[in-house]
Enzyme design. Sequence first.
Site, mmCIF file in Angstrom:
data_model
loop_
_atom_site.group_PDB
_atom_site.id
_atom_site.type_symbol
_atom_site.label_atom_id
_atom_site.label_comp_id
_atom_site.label_asym_id
_atom_site.label_seq_id
_atom_site.Cartn_x
_atom_site.Cartn_y
_atom_site.Cartn_z
ATOM 1 N N ASN A 7 11.359 -5.053 -82.161
ATOM 2 C CA ASN A 7 10.450 -4.932 -83.295
ATOM 3 C C ASN A 7 9.005 -4.648 -82.900
ATOM 4 O O ASN A 7 8.263 -4.029 -83.648
ATOM 5 C CB ASN A 7 10.515 -6.202 -84.147
ATOM 6 C CG ASN A 7 10.434 -7.473 -83.334
ATOM 7 O OD1 ASN A 7 11.284 -7.731 -82.473
ATOM 8 N ND2 ASN A 7 9.417 -8.261 -83.571
ATOM 9 N N GLN A 54 16.249 -4.119 -86.718
ATOM 10 C CA GLN A 54 15.305 -2.999 -86.686
ATOM 11 C C GLN A 54 15.934 -1.603 -86.717
ATOM 12 O O GLN A 54 15.209 -0.613 -86.808
ATOM 13 C CB GLN A 54 14.380 -3.113 -85.471
ATOM 14 C CG GLN A 54 13.326 -4.217 -85.590
ATOM 15 C CD GLN A 54 12.313 -3.966 -86.706
ATOM 16 O OE1 GLN A 54 12.140 -2.844 -87.198
ATOM 17 N NE2 GLN A 54 11.623 -5.020 -87.136
ATOM 18 N N SER A 93 18.677 -7.436 -92.011
ATOM 19 C CA SER A 93 17.792 -7.966 -93.041
ATOM 20 C C SER A 93 17.384 -6.856 -94.013
ATOM 21 O O SER A 93 16.832 -5.831 -93.599
ATOM 22 C CB SER A 93 16.536 -8.558 -92.390
ATOM 23 O OG SER A 93 15.687 -9.078 -93.377
ATOM 24 N N ALA A 94 17.650 -7.079 -95.297
ATOM 25 C CA ALA A 94 17.411 -6.039 -96.304
ATOM 26 C C ALA A 94 15.948 -5.602 -96.397
ATOM 27 O O ALA A 94 15.662 -4.426 -96.595
ATOM 28 C CB ALA A 94 17.906 -6.521 -97.670
ATOM 29 N N HIS A 95 15.033 -6.560 -96.239
ATOM 30 C CA HIS A 95 13.624 -6.182 -96.446
ATOM 31 C C HIS A 95 13.051 -5.312 -95.334
ATOM 32 O O HIS A 95 11.927 -4.821 -95.430
ATOM 33 C CB HIS A 95 12.746 -7.409 -96.712
ATOM 34 C CG HIS A 95 12.386 -8.231 -95.501
ATOM 35 N ND1 HIS A 95 11.230 -8.003 -94.801
ATOM 36 C CD2 HIS A 95 12.998 -9.270 -94.895
ATOM 37 C CE1 HIS A 95 11.153 -8.894 -93.804
ATOM 38 N NE2 HIS A 95 12.225 -9.667 -93.844
ATOM 39 N N THR A 154 24.907 -20.373 -104.344
ATOM 40 C CA THR A 154 25.125 -19.231 -105.229
ATOM 41 C C THR A 154 24.497 -17.976 -104.643
ATOM 42 O O THR A 154 23.331 -17.984 -104.256
ATOM 43 C CB THR A 154 24.541 -19.522 -106.621
ATOM 44 O OG1 THR A 154 25.167 -20.710 -107.118
ATOM 45 C CG2 THR A 154 24.781 -18.371 -107.583
ATOM 46 N N CYS A 177 3.614 -13.697 -83.415
ATOM 47 C CA CYS A 177 4.110 -14.822 -82.635
ATOM 48 C C CYS A 177 3.655 -14.613 -81.210
ATOM 49 O O CYS A 177 3.925 -13.589 -80.611
ATOM 50 C CB CYS A 177 5.629 -14.868 -82.670
ATOM 51 S SG CYS A 177 6.322 -14.109 -84.140
HETATM 52 C C1 LIG Z 1 12.195 -9.252 -88.989
HETATM 53 C C2 LIG Z 1 13.134 -9.516 -87.875
HETATM 54 C C3 LIG Z 1 13.977 -10.643 -87.892
HETATM 55 C C4 LIG Z 1 13.920 -11.674 -88.985
HETATM 56 O O1 LIG Z 1 14.321 -11.157 -90.219
HETATM 57 P P1 LIG Z 1 14.060 -11.984 -91.565
HETATM 58 O O2 LIG Z 1 15.037 -11.424 -92.535
HETATM 59 O O3 LIG Z 1 12.657 -11.734 -91.949
HETATM 60 O O4 LIG Z 1 14.341 -13.414 -91.262
HETATM 61 C C5 LIG Z 1 14.860 -10.805 -86.841
HETATM 62 N N1 LIG Z 1 14.921 -9.917 -85.843
HETATM 63 C C6 LIG Z 1 14.136 -8.836 -85.782
HETATM 64 C C7 LIG Z 1 14.267 -7.884 -84.650
HETATM 65 C C8 LIG Z 1 13.215 -8.607 -86.795
HETATM 66 O O5 LIG Z 1 12.416 -7.539 -86.733
#
Ligand SMILES: *Cc1c(COP(=O)(O)O)cnc(C)c1O
Length: 387
Positions: free
Chosen positions: A153, A183, A203-205, A241, A327
């Site tokens: 990422n 990613q 992760s959808a977002h 749910t 981080c």
């Molecule tokens: C954003 C990310 C996560 C965490 O995803 P979330 O859905 O926000 O908890 C895990 N791994 C990588 C490589 C990410 O970029």
Amino acid sequence: MNIMRVYFDNNATTRLDDRALEEMITFYREKFGNPNSAHGMGIEANLHLEKAREKIAKILGVSPSEIFFTSCATEAINWIHKAVAEVFEKRKRTIITTPIEHKAVLETLKYLSLRGFRVKYIPVDSRGVVKLEELERMIDEDTFLVSVMAANNEVGTIQPIEEVVKIVKKKNKEILVHVDAVQVIGKIPFSLERLNVDYASFSAHKFHGPKGVGIAFIKKGAPIRPFVHGGGQERGLRSGTQNVPGIVGAAKAMELAVENLESTMKHMERLRRKLAEGLRKLGAHIITPLDVSLPNTLSVSFSNLRGSTLQNLLSSHGIFVSTSSACTSKDENLSHVLTAMGIDRRIAQGAIRISLCRYNTEEEVNYFLEKTGEILSFLGINENNRR
Ligand SMILES: *Cc1c(COP(=O)(O)O)cnc(C)c1O
């Protein structure tokens, strides 16, 4: 004067695709039944939930029964690592990972290491690519899980996941493999069909879907235990749910993310190249290995300017980028990723991450380069004292 808002932080999160939002609204307004209810509205919601699961499974090349919904990728990652550790606890104790994983993996493994598990880190080279010979050497009788991200990422480095899996399974096919694939969706082609991994997290977002939806792939027959206990949803493994509107939106977003992948990749790559060239002319050091990375990610550094300072100044011009990582490692505020890659301290301190998406434009790239140039001149970091 029109003030532009340039969002260049798409590895942190992405804008929800309008077409995904459109589909979601119906599930808030009308089809809001609980998919676990036995009446018509429940059945209707469940039907769409399962359709979404099928859609995602198909894109990933797996069976719908291998797809589980969570609240985020962090939850999927915690669940998989902790459950697998629990299963092996009495027999084996060693987990192998990389030092450049997302904190979701690193912190989960740190937690497990405090409970008697041994965590070994595969060294990476200066591009952030894992050293396969080292991996091969590290695997021993005590190893039960290997967790490697598909792409990083922070710097965008793509890992040779196929080779990783081959090496692991050749040593001992009982050893399980998890891939943090958060990613890669919508950035490079990715399929689980022939990859032979046991677990994967999404992760959808991160691909223009909504926040609040994580996807766990758990291969049929791979050991797993419930993590969230309760009403027995998600085949008894992840109670609570289901977030039906979010899941429907996630499936739609994933479909859209892979739909024109080829041209999306070309578009992002073209903008990235322009950024890299422009920034190089301004004296930046390019950290991202351009030949083995996601086409949307560009980590660069002005070694005589702190990344956080540049981030703030860009932000005041309506341009949003990330410092190398929110981080940070122990002292110094240095990114654990750049540290593992052996990047010089001064360069690491100056690092910013630009991460693009299909919505970004050439106009935004030009604006970014113009404003960055102005900021550097303003700070007196100009041609003459550039090294
Ligand atoms: C954003 C990310 C996560 C965490 O995803 P979330 O859905 O926000 O908890 C895990 N791994 C990588 C490589 C990410 O970029």
